[in-house]
Design a protein around this motif. Structure first.
Motif, PDB file in Angstrom:
ATOM      1  N   LYS A 158       0.830  -1.204   0.000  1.00  0.00           N
ATOM      2  CA  LYS A 158       0.000   0.000   0.000  1.00  0.00           C
ATOM      3  C   LYS A 158       0.869   1.261   0.000  1.00  0.00           C
ATOM      4  O   LYS A 158       0.601   2.215  -0.729  1.00  0.00           O
ATOM      5  CB  LYS A 158      -0.928  -0.010   1.213  1.00  0.00           C
ATOM      6  CG  LYS A 158      -1.939   1.094   1.215  1.00  0.00           C
ATOM      7  CD  LYS A 158      -2.895   0.953   2.382  1.00  0.00           C
ATOM      8  CE  LYS A 158      -3.916   2.072   2.376  1.00  0.00           C
ATOM      9  NZ  LYS A 158      -4.831   1.978   3.507  1.00  0.00           N
TER      10      LYS A 158
ATOM     11  N   SER B   5       1.471  -2.278  -6.460  1.00  0.00           N
ATOM     12  CA  SER B   5       0.800  -3.573  -6.605  1.00  0.00           C
ATOM     13  C   SER B   5       0.312  -3.852  -8.030  1.00  0.00           C
ATOM     14  O   SER B   5       0.107  -5.004  -8.390  1.00  0.00           O
ATOM     15  CB  SER B   5      -0.347  -3.698  -5.613  1.00  0.00           C
ATOM     16  OG  SER B   5      -1.278  -2.680  -5.819  1.00  0.00           O
ATOM     17  N   ALA B   6       0.157  -2.833  -8.860  1.00  0.00           N
ATOM     18  CA  ALA B   6      -0.305  -3.045 -10.236  1.00  0.00           C
ATOM     19  C   ALA B   6       0.695  -3.869 -11.041  1.00  0.00           C
ATOM     20  O   ALA B   6       0.320  -4.566 -11.982  1.00  0.00           O
ATOM     21  CB  ALA B   6      -0.545  -1.705 -10.920  1.00  0.00           C
ATOM     22  N   ASN B   7       1.973  -3.815 -10.682  1.00  0.00           N
ATOM     23  CA  ASN B   7       3.007  -4.561 -11.400  1.00  0.00           C
ATOM     24  C   ASN B   7       3.034  -6.040 -11.044  1.00  0.00           C
ATOM     25  O   ASN B   7       3.667  -6.829 -11.734  1.00  0.00           O
ATOM     26  CB  ASN B   7       4.394  -3.982 -11.083  1.00  0.00           C
ATOM     27  CG  ASN B   7       4.563  -2.573 -11.593  1.00  0.00           C
ATOM     28  OD1 ASN B   7       4.041  -2.227 -12.641  1.00  0.00           O
ATOM     29  ND2 ASN B   7       5.277  -1.760 -10.845  1.00  0.00           N
TER      30      ASN B   7
ATOM     31  N   LYS C 221       1.821  -9.923 -10.275  1.00  0.00           N
ATOM     32  CA  LYS C 221       0.875 -10.894 -10.825  1.00  0.00           C
ATOM     33  C   LYS C 221       0.837 -12.192 -10.023  1.00  0.00           C
ATOM     34  O   LYS C 221      -0.092 -12.968 -10.155  1.00  0.00           O
ATOM     35  CB  LYS C 221       1.258 -11.222 -12.264  1.00  0.00           C
ATOM     36  CG  LYS C 221       1.252 -10.000 -13.171  1.00  0.00           C
ATOM     37  CD  LYS C 221       1.103 -10.386 -14.608  1.00  0.00           C
ATOM     38  CE  LYS C 221       1.162  -9.240 -15.568  1.00  0.00           C
ATOM     39  NZ  LYS C 221       0.434  -8.072 -15.306  1.00  0.00           N
TER      40      LYS C 221
ATOM     41  N   ASP D 177       6.340  -9.920  -9.923  1.00  0.00           N
ATOM     42  CA  ASP D 177       5.883  -9.840 -11.308  1.00  0.00           C
ATOM     43  C   ASP D 177       6.461 -11.030 -12.080  1.00  0.00           C
ATOM     44  O   ASP D 177       7.178 -11.863 -11.523  1.00  0.00           O
ATOM     45  CB  ASP D 177       6.272  -8.501 -11.937  1.00  0.00           C
ATOM     46  CG  ASP D 177       7.764  -8.347 -12.182  1.00  0.00           C
ATOM     47  OD1 ASP D 177       8.560  -9.132 -11.639  1.00  0.00           O
ATOM     48  OD2 ASP D 177       8.143  -7.422 -12.923  1.00  0.00           O
TER      49      ASP D 177
ATOM     50  N   TYR E  96      10.110  -6.673  -9.989  1.00  0.00           N
ATOM     51  CA  TYR E  96       9.297  -6.008  -8.976  1.00  0.00           C
ATOM     52  C   TYR E  96       8.851  -7.094  -7.997  1.00  0.00           C
ATOM     53  O   TYR E  96       8.153  -8.037  -8.382  1.00  0.00           O
ATOM     54  CB  TYR E  96       8.078  -5.328  -9.601  1.00  0.00           C
ATOM     55  CG  TYR E  96       8.444  -4.148 -10.463  1.00  0.00           C
ATOM     56  CD1 TYR E  96       8.528  -2.870  -9.921  1.00  0.00           C
ATOM     57  CD2 TYR E  96       8.713  -4.311 -11.819  1.00  0.00           C
ATOM     58  CE1 TYR E  96       8.868  -1.786 -10.714  1.00  0.00           C
ATOM     59  CE2 TYR E  96       9.057  -3.231 -12.615  1.00  0.00           C
ATOM     60  CZ  TYR E  96       9.137  -1.972 -12.053  1.00  0.00           C
ATOM     61  OH  TYR E  96       9.483  -0.897 -12.832  1.00  0.00           O
TER      62      TYR E  96
ATOM     63  N   SER F  76      10.034  -0.283  -6.694  1.00  0.00           N
ATOM     64  CA  SER F  76      10.159   0.943  -7.479  1.00  0.00           C
ATOM     65  C   SER F  76      11.624   1.174  -7.838  1.00  0.00           C
ATOM     66  O   SER F  76      12.511   0.796  -7.082  1.00  0.00           O
ATOM     67  CB  SER F  76       9.648   2.130  -6.657  1.00  0.00           C
ATOM     68  OG  SER F  76       9.934   3.343  -7.305  1.00  0.00           O
TER      69      SER F  76
END
Length: 161
Positions: free
Chosen positions: A40, A45-47, A49, A77, A82, A144
């Protein structure tokens, strides 16, 4: 008998008062909640899977290091550039050893031919990863290319401990 009732009532009232005034207990941390807090804070978190609770899936750990892990949460990922891993060691001494393993992993990755398959941004993610330890918990945060973002994840994680 009324004197006895007054004493009991006073004790109960004091117990209730102390219960209301005392600070509520902090919820016990676990790898999943710590990982969630760091995710958070980094916003990365979008990267991601994939997720795993198996120490076998985290490439930084040798078979000897895996034996020191009590519980773990690892999110990553497809290329494992990441990634975020939070581990609970069996004891503080083993946590210190795991931290050394993570620091070696980071150092090896930053200077290896292994990185030739990665983009410039992904290489920066490896180079600016953050490792840390507090008590029995150890973490590796590579969310990042900017170190300060990874540090935000570490700060959030530490607050939960």
């Amino acid at each position: 008998m009324t004197k006895f009732r007054k004493i009991i009532c006073t004790i109960l009232a004091m117990t209730l008062l102390i219960g209301l005034v005392a600070e509520p207990a902090k919820p016990k941390a676990n790898c999943k909640s710590l990982c969630s807090a760091a995710l958070k804070a980094t916003g990365g978190s979008a990267n991601l899977k994939y997720a795993s609770k198996s120490a076998l899936d985290f490439g930084a750990l040798s078979s000897a290091a895996r034996k020191k892990v009590k519980t773990m949460q690892y999110v990553f990922d497809a290329k494992e550039a990441y990634s975020l891993c939070v581990m609970q060691a069996k004891n503080a001494s083993q946590a210190k050893s795991l931290l050394g393993t993570l620091k070696s992993y980071k150092k090896r990755n930053c200077k290896s031919d292994y990185l030739s398959d990665y983009t410039a941004a992904e290489k920066q993610v490896f180079q600016n990863a953050v490792c840390g330890q507090k008590g029995k918990y150890v973490w590796y945060i590579a969310m990042s290319p900017k170190k300060d973002v990874n540090m935000k994840g570490q700060t959030a994680l530490k607050k939960k401990l």
